[in-house]
Design a protein around this motif. Structure first.
Motif, PDB file in Angstrom:
ATOM      1  N   GLN A 381      -6.396  -1.743  16.125  1.00 15.03           N
ATOM      2  CA  GLN A 381      -7.515  -2.667  15.940  1.00 15.03           C
ATOM      3  C   GLN A 381      -8.624  -2.336  16.952  1.00 15.03           C
ATOM      4  N   SER A 382      -9.807  -2.857  16.740  1.00 15.49           N
ATOM      5  CA  SER A 382     -10.954  -2.486  17.583  1.00 15.49           C
ATOM      6  C   SER A 382     -11.645  -3.701  18.197  1.00 15.49           C
ATOM      7  N   GLU A 383     -10.919  -4.813  18.332  1.00 16.50           N
ATOM      8  CA  GLU A 383     -11.504  -6.034  18.879  1.00 16.50           C
ATOM      9  C   GLU A 383     -10.987  -6.382  20.277  1.00 16.50           C
ATOM     10  N   VAL A 384      -9.746  -6.041  20.573  1.00 21.90           N
ATOM     11  CA  VAL A 384      -9.123  -6.433  21.840  1.00 21.90           C
ATOM     12  C   VAL A 384      -8.806  -5.184  22.645  1.00 21.90           C
ATOM     13  N   TRP A 385      -9.454  -5.068  23.799  1.00 21.22           N
ATOM     14  CA  TRP A 385      -9.165  -3.971  24.720  1.00 21.22           C
ATOM     15  C   TRP A 385      -8.721  -4.543  26.056  1.00 21.22           C
ATOM     16  N   HIS A 386      -8.645  -3.720  27.072  1.00 20.71           N
ATOM     17  CA  HIS A 386      -7.953  -4.065  28.316  1.00 20.71           C
ATOM     18  C   HIS A 386      -8.449  -5.349  28.971  1.00 20.71           C
ATOM     19  N   THR A 387      -9.733  -5.608  28.909  1.00 27.26           N
ATOM     20  CA  THR A 387     -10.277  -6.775  29.611  1.00 27.26           C
ATOM     21  C   THR A 387     -10.540  -7.972  28.697  1.00 27.26           C
ATOM     22  N   GLU A 388     -10.131  -7.898  27.429  1.00 26.95           N
ATOM     23  CA  GLU A 388     -10.499  -8.931  26.473  1.00 26.95           C
ATOM     24  C   GLU A 388      -9.354  -9.844  26.051  1.00 26.95           C
ATOM     25  N   PHE A 389      -8.199  -9.732  26.653  1.00 24.58           N
ATOM     26  CA  PHE A 389      -7.026 -10.482  26.193  1.00 24.58           C
ATOM     27  C   PHE A 389      -7.231 -11.988  26.247  1.00 24.58           C
ATOM     28  N   PHE A 390      -7.719 -12.488  27.371  1.00 23.96           N
ATOM     29  CA  PHE A 390      -7.745 -13.942  27.560  1.00 23.96           C
ATOM     30  C   PHE A 390      -8.833 -14.632  26.742  1.00 23.96           C
ATOM     31  N   ARG A 391      -9.710 -13.857  26.117  1.00 20.57           N
ATOM     32  CA  ARG A 391     -10.672 -14.414  25.176  1.00 20.57           C
ATOM     33  C   ARG A 391     -10.008 -14.843  23.872  1.00 20.57           C
ATOM     34  N   GLN A 392      -8.831 -14.318  23.610  1.00 22.71           N
ATOM     35  CA  GLN A 392      -8.195 -14.496  22.312  1.00 22.71           C
ATOM     36  C   GLN A 392      -7.396 -15.803  22.258  1.00 22.71           C
ATOM     37  N   PRO A 393      -7.641 -16.651  21.259  1.00 22.13           N
ATOM     38  CA  PRO A 393      -6.854 -17.886  21.121  1.00 22.13           C
ATOM     39  C   PRO A 393      -5.354 -17.619  21.062  1.00 22.13           C
ATOM     40  N   ALA A 394      -4.950 -16.512  20.420  1.00 23.77           N
ATOM     41  CA  ALA A 394      -3.517 -16.195  20.334  1.00 23.77           C
ATOM     42  C   ALA A 394      -2.922 -15.930  21.707  1.00 23.77           C
ATOM     43  N   MET A 395      -3.712 -15.338  22.603  1.00 20.91           N
ATOM     44  CA  MET A 395      -3.229 -15.066  23.956  1.00 20.91           C
ATOM     45  C   MET A 395      -3.039 -16.378  24.722  1.00 20.91           C
TER      46      MET A 395
END
Length: 407
Positions: A381-395
């Motif tokens: 996928q091209s939406e979640v990279w190393h610094t973007e995890f905590f932006r994700q509701p699933a995370m």
């Protein structure tokens, strides 16, 4: 580039004032844009993409990355400053650079990101269930974890732990993960008896593993084991997010320039990395190479990796959770920044910094409900990279589920 990043860039240039060969531009200045090849010389050039604002480095002896798309080096770049390569960067200089970014301290979270934990806070935490957050390289508690404020996740965590949520701000260039762990223990009361849950990101995984190691071969790990007695009573849940548990191949001599430009790219667009610290790291690496222990520890085959893998750990009795990403760089928002990197740099599946399989502890086989995947080798996928995890509701929901039975 937002105001915070402009301030970080200026702070880095202030730290490098004695080494500036050509004066820095103001962001409002008009400069003739040049290609990377035209800019390259014997200095470390800090440049900004004319169109995207992405900060990058053009190193002495710069060679254009081999990209499938149009070469990023042919894009137009504005030079912020050219820095001479110092003959020596001392430990004191490194510590000064890091101190300008943040002090080392334990933070009490829930009322902002700059509240130091007081003696009264720590006395109240004695013998209690505590959640500790540990950030990664060139970051901070706020930079790494502020996205947890979305949807009230941080407030929920503070409530579940009855106010006992802490962040550990520490230096990641001047000190090794083992030194960070030992310093953390010195901040805790000798009789704290924390019942610890931990949430960590990136290099913070190595700090946590060092903190909980039972290894005695390494003198610092042995000192950690002794200092931990009385301070940490038990470990309940450990959540490793994009953790470098088995290192990264980017911490290798052949890939270091691309690694630094990946970090500069992420620091430009994300609050998770401090741009000033990434520039400090670039200056240090050009001066001392990758032999600096704080950097060498990140390599896939580092001595620290071997020591941690060979020894036992308090993690053996903990509930361990992982979050990782398999990121497709080509065509992504990151590629559009024009960063001077080769998107084929890591041959294995990865999140741009850490390989997909390296997030797991050695020999780990987590149950499905202990593992959160953003993409897989079969479906990247091209939406979640190393610094973007905590932006994700699933995370954020994954974290709440992981600690639900602990707090």
């Amino acid at each position: 580039m937002n105001l915070t990043k402009q301030e970080q860039l200026q702070r880095a240039l202030n730290d490098a004032a004695r080494d500036i060969v050509r004066p820095p531009l103001t962001l409002a200045a008009i400069s003739m844009p040049l290609s990377a090849a035209q800019i390259a010389d014997s200095n470390l050039n800090i440049v900004r993409n004319k169109d995207t604002g992405c900060i990058q480095f053009i190193f002495p002896g710069h060679r254009a990355p081999q990209l499938d798309s149009a070469p990023a080096s042919a894009m137009d770049w504005l030079v912020h400053a050219a820095l001479r390569i110092r003959e020596e960067i001392t430990q004191g200089m490194i510590e000064t650079m890091e101190s300008h970014s943040k002090p080392e301290r334990l933070l009490k979270l829930g009322t902002g990101w700059q509240q130091p934990a007081t003696a009264q806070d720590l006395a109240t935490a004695r013998g209690r269930k505590v959640l500790l957050m540990v950030h990664g390289i060139c970051s901070s508690s706020e930079g790494a974890f502020s996205e947890l404020e979305r949807d009230g996740t941080l407030a929920t965590l503070v409530d579940r732990y009855q106010g006992q949520v802490y962040g550990y701000d520490h230096w990641t260039i001047a000190k090794t993960p083992q030194q960070n762990a030992l310093d953390l223990l010195q901040l805790l009361p000798a009789d704290g008896q924390w019942q610890l849950d931990v949430l960590c990101h990136s290099r913070g995984g190595l700090v946590v593993r060092s903190l909980l190691a039972e290894a005695t071969q390494d003198s610092t790990l042995a000192a950690i084991r002794i200092a931990r007695r009385g301070r940490i009573a038990s470990v309940g849940a450990a959540i490793f997010v994009a953790a470098a548990n088995q290192g990264t191949p980017l911490a290798q001599p052949a890939d270091v320039q691309s690694f630094l430009n990946i970090a500069a790219m992420l620091a430009t667009i994300s609050g998770a990395l401090g741009l000033d610290l990434v520039i400090a790291l670039a200056r240090l690496v050009l001066n001392q190479g990758l032999q600096r222990p704080s950097i060498a520890a990140l390599a896939s085959q580092s001595a620290l990796q071997a020591q941690l893998a060979a020894g036992s750990s308090l993690l053996a009795a903990a509930r361990v959770y992982y979050a990782r990403a398999d990121f497709a760089y080509g065509g992504s928002a990151l590629e559009q920044t024009g960063a001077l990197i080769n998107h084929l740099l890591i041959s294995a599946d990865n999140d741009v910094i850490v390989p997909y399989d390296s997030v797991l502890l050695p020999q780990a086989a987590p149950a499905a409900d202990h593992l959160l995947d953003f993409g897989t080798p079969q479906k990247r996928q091209s939406e979640v990279w190393h610094t973007e995890f905590f932006r994700q509701p699933a995370m954020r929901e994954f974290i709440l589920r992981a600690v639900r039975s602990s707090a």
